[in-house]
Enzyme design. Structure first.
Site, PDB file in Angstrom:
ATOM      1  N   ARG A   1       0.808  -1.219   0.000  1.00  0.00           N
ATOM      2  CA  ARG A   1       0.000   0.000   0.000  1.00  0.00           C
ATOM      3  C   ARG A   1       0.845   1.276   0.000  1.00  0.00           C
ATOM      4  O   ARG A   1       0.338   2.361  -0.201  1.00  0.00           O
ATOM      5  CB  ARG A   1      -0.967  -0.031   1.200  1.00  0.00           C
ATOM      6  CG  ARG A   1      -2.033  -1.107   1.063  1.00  0.00           C
ATOM      7  CD  ARG A   1      -2.687  -1.449   2.398  1.00  0.00           C
ATOM      8  NE  ARG A   1      -1.860  -2.338   3.213  1.00  0.00           N
ATOM      9  CZ  ARG A   1      -2.212  -2.823   4.407  1.00  0.00           C
ATOM     10  NH1 ARG A   1      -3.380  -2.472   4.935  1.00  0.00           N
ATOM     11  NH2 ARG A   1      -1.408  -3.619   5.090  1.00  0.00           N
TER      12      ARG A   1
ATOM     13  N   LYS B   1       8.958  -1.025   3.146  1.00  0.00           N
ATOM     14  CA  LYS B   1       8.227  -0.066   3.988  1.00  0.00           C
ATOM     15  C   LYS B   1       9.027   0.419   5.197  1.00  0.00           C
ATOM     16  O   LYS B   1       9.051   1.616   5.493  1.00  0.00           O
ATOM     17  CB  LYS B   1       6.903  -0.693   4.441  1.00  0.00           C
ATOM     18  CG  LYS B   1       6.126   0.172   5.411  1.00  0.00           C
ATOM     19  CD  LYS B   1       4.682  -0.235   5.545  1.00  0.00           C
ATOM     20  CE  LYS B   1       4.509  -1.568   6.231  1.00  0.00           C
ATOM     21  NZ  LYS B   1       3.064  -1.890   6.405  1.00  0.00           N
TER      22      LYS B   1
ATOM     23  N   GLN C   1      12.752 -14.168   6.247  1.00  0.00           N
ATOM     24  CA  GLN C   1      11.508 -14.801   5.803  1.00  0.00           C
ATOM     25  C   GLN C   1      11.515 -14.657   4.278  1.00  0.00           C
ATOM     26  O   GLN C   1      11.277 -13.578   3.756  1.00  0.00           O
ATOM     27  CB  GLN C   1      10.286 -14.087   6.407  1.00  0.00           C
ATOM     28  CG  GLN C   1       8.970 -14.780   6.064  1.00  0.00           C
ATOM     29  CD  GLN C   1       7.758 -13.895   6.333  1.00  0.00           C
ATOM     30  OE1 GLN C   1       7.859 -12.673   6.411  1.00  0.00           O
ATOM     31  NE2 GLN C   1       6.598 -14.522   6.458  1.00  0.00           N
TER      32      GLN C   1
ATOM     33  N   GLY D   1      -7.303  -5.242  12.355  1.00  0.00           N
ATOM     34  CA  GLY D   1      -7.983  -6.439  12.829  1.00  0.00           C
ATOM     35  C   GLY D   1      -8.892  -6.082  14.001  1.00  0.00           C
ATOM     36  O   GLY D   1      -8.519  -5.302  14.868  1.00  0.00           O
TER      37      GLY D   1
HETATM   38  C1  UD1 Z   1      -1.707  -6.589  11.040  1.00  0.00           C
HETATM   39  C2  UD1 Z   1      -2.676  -7.486  11.815  1.00  0.00           C
HETATM   40  C3  UD1 Z   1      -3.906  -6.668  12.201  1.00  0.00           C
HETATM   41  C4  UD1 Z   1      -3.468  -5.465  13.022  1.00  0.00           C
HETATM   42  C5  UD1 Z   1      -2.403  -4.649  12.295  1.00  0.00           C
HETATM   43  C6  UD1 Z   1      -1.819  -3.626  13.237  1.00  0.00           C
HETATM   44  C7  UD1 Z   1      -2.395  -9.771  10.951  1.00  0.00           C
HETATM   45  C8  UD1 Z   1      -2.969 -10.822  10.086  1.00  0.00           C
HETATM   46  N1  UD1 Z   1      -3.069  -8.608  10.997  1.00  0.00           N
HETATM   47  O1  UD1 Z   1      -2.369  -6.192   9.861  1.00  0.00           O
HETATM   48  O2  UD1 Z   1      -4.776  -7.466  12.962  1.00  0.00           O
HETATM   49  O3  UD1 Z   1      -4.599  -4.662  13.297  1.00  0.00           O
HETATM   50  O4  UD1 Z   1      -1.326  -5.489  11.854  1.00  0.00           O
HETATM   51  O5  UD1 Z   1      -0.930  -2.769  12.575  1.00  0.00           O
HETATM   52  O6  UD1 Z   1      -1.398  -9.988  11.618  1.00  0.00           O
HETATM   53  N2  UD1 Z   1       5.069  -8.917   7.858  1.00  0.00           N
HETATM   54  C9  UD1 Z   1       6.088  -9.823   7.685  1.00  0.00           C
HETATM   55  N3  UD1 Z   1       5.884 -10.908   6.920  1.00  0.00           N
HETATM   56  C10 UD1 Z   1       4.695 -11.183   6.323  1.00  0.00           C
HETATM   57  C11 UD1 Z   1       3.627 -10.264   6.498  1.00  0.00           C
HETATM   58  C12 UD1 Z   1       3.848  -9.148   7.279  1.00  0.00           C
HETATM   59  O7  UD1 Z   1       7.180  -9.623   8.200  1.00  0.00           O
HETATM   60  O8  UD1 Z   1       4.604 -12.220   5.659  1.00  0.00           O
HETATM   61  C13 UD1 Z   1       5.295  -7.712   8.660  1.00  0.00           C
HETATM   62  C14 UD1 Z   1       5.177  -6.435   7.857  1.00  0.00           C
HETATM   63  O9  UD1 Z   1       6.444  -6.087   7.308  1.00  0.00           O
HETATM   64  C15 UD1 Z   1       4.696  -5.425   8.880  1.00  0.00           C
HETATM   65  C16 UD1 Z   1       3.941  -6.284   9.879  1.00  0.00           C
HETATM   66  O10 UD1 Z   1       4.321  -7.624   9.659  1.00  0.00           O
HETATM   67  O11 UD1 Z   1       5.753  -4.776   9.536  1.00  0.00           O
HETATM   68  C17 UD1 Z   1       2.432  -6.152   9.731  1.00  0.00           C
HETATM   69  O12 UD1 Z   1       2.092  -6.548   8.416  1.00  0.00           O
HETATM   70  P1  UD1 Z   1       0.963  -5.778   7.610  1.00  0.00           P
HETATM   71  O13 UD1 Z   1       0.863  -6.407   6.281  1.00  0.00           O
HETATM   72  O14 UD1 Z   1       1.200  -4.319   7.678  1.00  0.00           O
HETATM   73  O15 UD1 Z   1      -0.318  -6.206   8.472  1.00  0.00           O
HETATM   74  P2  UD1 Z   1      -1.681  -5.427   8.605  1.00  0.00           P
HETATM   75  O16 UD1 Z   1      -2.498  -5.702   7.420  1.00  0.00           O
HETATM   76  O17 UD1 Z   1      -1.434  -4.016   8.966  1.00  0.00           O
HETATM   77 CA    CA Z   2       0.385  -2.729   9.172  1.00  0.00          CA
END
Ligand code: UD1
Ligand code: CA
Length: 463
Positions: free
Chosen positions: A16, A23, A74, A141
């Protein structure tokens, strides 16, 4: 012995953001988002700190790596649950609580994290999740509780029913979890959701189902736990941080004449009774002393300013040092490696690069001073140029104490002008000048009377 570990999730690209850059490398108040989060965590002194990286892992590690932080890779971003699993090899002999935070929550404070962990410990919880109520819960969430207020599960906005979406309590993405439960729960995750990802959030329902002590802990400052997903989020959080930084410096005794227009980065320091005018940018590792005056529209990066200095309107300083009582501008540009001794004065349209300017020495108008060393009490006249570059190499200009450099002087480097020299106006100096000498270019002024009228007549004939 009971241990304490932290996992920071920072592998995502951040779709996004619509950026080629990961990011967590985007900057807020001058610092990468992940660096900010790691700084807040390090003050908790964890036994183990692991950042999970993926997108541009090497670059993230290069820019954000700090002593005491390990990095786990990862390879494929299959969700927040999968990300925590990537950190597991670092916790093979670990027993205790693991705090999980996201790398994209840049205004998180050590105090809030410490309180959260403290409460988790006191309750002997298996899992605690930090939550907040928002007027606009947006894409966060949702925290679903039972009728008696016990947390039941977390549902992502895209997977939520209309009733669940109406819930205003959201998941901040910050958890504290017993390590044994955490790693066994991660094994159970299924990617059965709108995004086909392994959601870390699903471990909440698992803990509840297993009747393990599980708590949703409410916090209250939305800025602190806000996650950055878009450029707009970044801008909003930057704005919030700028307000805090301005308040912090005003509370420390700094006057900001028009606070809303002053931009201050995280590593800047400003001394008491310094007055800062409108549209000033203070960036990088900049240190400003006491009782200084910055008139406004200044751009100051990685520079050190002593006490009682005056930076006039519209000045650019980069990697420069200004001594006490020095005076710069208006419209001056000091570039990397410039050092002004106390009471030196650099005026209008003067550019200085990698040069030392002695005490009480002045260059007040229209000059270029590059790769020079100038003594004390010298005066550099308007239009003076150090010719430091021959197209291949840079050369040094050395000017002694009390030297008077006349207007429109060109100094062809390498060259040394010894103490007490007087350079006449419009002189091109190509050779070293001994102390106390006068130097001038021998030449005559040629005057041709009536020349203009003759020239005009000739041009008129051509028509
Ligand atoms: C996530 C939560 C949501 C919460 C929000 C708070 C989940 C499924 N959802 O959503 O409930 O309200 O954060 O900000 O957890 N990341 C990884 N590897 C991945 C995916 C993500 O390292 O495979 C990291 C991203 O770099 C980021 C963080 O995890 O720093 C959160 O990921 P993001 O995709 O921003 O999750 P949200 O959709 O915001
Ligand atoms: Ca997030």
């Amino acid at each position: 012995m009971e241990q304490f570990g932290v996992v920071v999730l920072a592998a995502g690209l951040g779709k996004r953001m619509r950026s080629a850059q990961a990011k967590v490398l985007h900057r807020l108040a001058g610092q990468p988002l992940l660096t900010r989060v790691l700084n807040a965590i390090q003050r908790l002194h964890p036994d183990m700190l692991v950042a999970v990286v993926g997108h541009q892992a090497d670059e993230v590690q290069r820019q954000c790596g700090t002593a005491g932080a390990a990095f786990a890779l990862q390879k494929e971003q299959r969700g927040t649950g999968d990300a925590v699993r990537a950190a597991q090899p670092h916790f093979t002999h670990f027993h205790g609580n693991i705090l999980i935070v996201c790398g994209d929550t840049p205004l998180l404070t050590t105090t809030t994290l410490a309180q959260f962990v403290q409460q988790h410990r006191e309750r002997q919880a298996t899992l605690s999740v930090l939550t907040i109520r928002l007027d606009d819960p947006a894409q966060y969430g949702r925290v679903i509780r039972t009728s008696d207020g016990q947390v039941r599960k977390i549902v992502e906005a895209r997977d939520a029913t209309a009733a669940e979406r109406a819930v205003q309590e959201i998941n901040t993405g910050i958890y504290c979890v017993r390590s044994d439960f955490l790693f066994s729960a991660l094994q159970q995750l299924q990617p059965q959701n709108a995004q086909g990802e392994y959601y870390l959030t699903d471990i909440v329902a698992q803990a509840v189902t297993m009747n393990l002590p599980t708590y949703a802990v409410l916090t209250h400052d939305p800025n602190e736990v806000g996650g950055i997903n878009s450029r707009e989020d970044l801008a909003m959080m930057e704005k919030a941080r700028q307000i805090q930084l301005r308040q912090q410096w005003m509370a420390a005794g700094v006057t900001l004449e028009d606070p809303d227009t002053v931009y201050i980065e995280e590593d800047v320091t400003i001394g008491q009774d310094t007055v800062i005018g409108p549209n000033t940018q203070l960036r990088g590792k900049t240190t400003i002393g006491e009782r200084c005056r910055i008139d406004g529209s200044a751009y100051i990066l990685d520079s050190t300013i002593g006490n009682d200095a005056h930076v006039r309107f519209s000045v650019v300083l980069n990697e420069s040092e200004l001594g006490d009582h020095s005076d710069v501008g208006p419209f001056a540009h000091l570039r990397g490696g410039t050092v002004l001794a106390p009471r030196a004065e650099i005026g209008n349209f003067v550019e200085v690069k990698k040069s030392r300017i002695g005490e009480h020495t002045k260059a007040k108008h229209l000059a270029y001073i590059g790769d020079a060393e100038i003594g004390r009490d010298a005066n550099i006249g308007a239009g003076t140029i150090t010719c430091n570059y021959d197209g291949f190499h840079k050369h040094k200009t050395t000017i002694g104490d009390r030297v008077q450099v006349g207007s429109d002087t060109t100094l062809v480097a390498p060259i040394t002008i010894h103490d007490d020299v007087y350079i006449a106006t419009a002189t091109t100096v190509r050779h070293d000048v001994p102390a106390g000498a006068l130097v001038f270019n021998a030449r005559q002024e040629h005057v041709r009377e009536g020349w203009t009228a003759a020239k005009r007549a000739k041009e008129a004939e051509k028509k």
